[in-house]
Scaffold this active site. Sequence first.
Site, PDB file in Angstrom:
ATOM      1  N   ASP A 107       0.846  -1.184   0.000  1.00 37.89           N
ATOM      2  CA  ASP A 107       0.000   0.000   0.000  1.00 37.89           C
ATOM      3  C   ASP A 107       0.888   1.244   0.000  1.00 37.89           C
ATOM      4  OD1 ASP A 107      -2.920   1.079   0.505  1.00 37.89           O
ATOM      5  OD2 ASP A 107      -1.721   1.987   2.102  1.00 37.89           O
ATOM      6  N   HIS A 305      -7.157  -6.241  -1.160  1.00 42.05           N
ATOM      7  CA  HIS A 305      -6.059  -5.295  -0.960  1.00 42.05           C
ATOM      8  C   HIS A 305      -5.035  -5.728   0.081  1.00 42.05           C
ATOM      9  CE1 HIS A 305      -4.069  -1.422  -0.997  1.00 42.05           C
ATOM     10  NE2 HIS A 305      -4.204  -1.328   0.307  1.00 42.05           N
TER      11      HIS A 305
END
Length: 328
Positions: A107, A305
Amino acid sequence: MSLPAPSTQGTHRLVSSPAGRIHLVEQGTGPLVLLVHGFPESWYSWRHQLPVLAAAGYRAVAVDVRGYGRSSRPDGVDAYRMLDLVEDSVAVVHALGEESAVIVGHDWGSQIAAGSALVRPDVFHGIALLSVPYAPRGGPRPSDVFSRMGGDEEFYVSYFQEPGRAEAEIEPDVRGWLSGFYAAMSGDTMPGPGAPDPHFTSPGGTLRERFPSGRLPAWLSEADLDVYAGEFERTGMSGALNRYRNMDRDWEDLADFDGAPVTQPSLFVGGALDASTNWMADAIEAYPTTLPGLVSSHLLDGCGHWIQQERPDEVNRILTGWLAALPA
């Protein structure tokens, strides 16, 4: 300096950095592998990688990025620009008595890893990116790009820009907000087709209104959620959110690197259901130019994610295989 750990895994330490201090957790001996988390996480997001990397013969070190956990939280918003985070990465390597390291990020940590490899190739000789692809600096100012997304709705990155605004949504119920945010971007709990996109808000609305509710993702236990929530209940959210508030400063700071490739041996692993990999499909397609040292690129079917937590065994296998093939 040693610290009492929130888990039994690894050795907790504080080291000096331009931020003041960086908290880290290390396990194993051997070549240094620096693990950098994203939003809204902590060193704990690497709990499945630390013992595996240690067993494979590496010195695995997971940090709390400045603004998170037990690392320092400078007051100024502009203290969270990319060049400051690169200096923190370098400081950790040197504080551990090393001259170089492989850096692995997820991320925002993926972008910190890329920035570190780009700006300090003398220190970082390999780079692995999880979930967020590398895209060189360039194009319009980031705030202008994000403000045009979503039509009448507001993209979450724009929503995060005003200091205090997102904090007012999150901090009254950190645990509840985190559980919804994690679920919104997990492969097994994200909203289905036709549901309102949780990456956007309606005029006057909040992000939380669009989060799924009712169950945690399979990768996240109640105890895991307690760890994350406990950190942010203690620190508040501003340090973490300030990373988003420096994208335009980064765009200005990195002007000399406009269009620059990252040339070290590299790895990318993303989730096929992750909005980041879908929005940035063009960046992945550009890897022959932007990541000329790319060894392999992987998209994990059915994965969202939070890739190293959703699919720890697959990520560990890919990561250790890539590390083993790096030049000595």
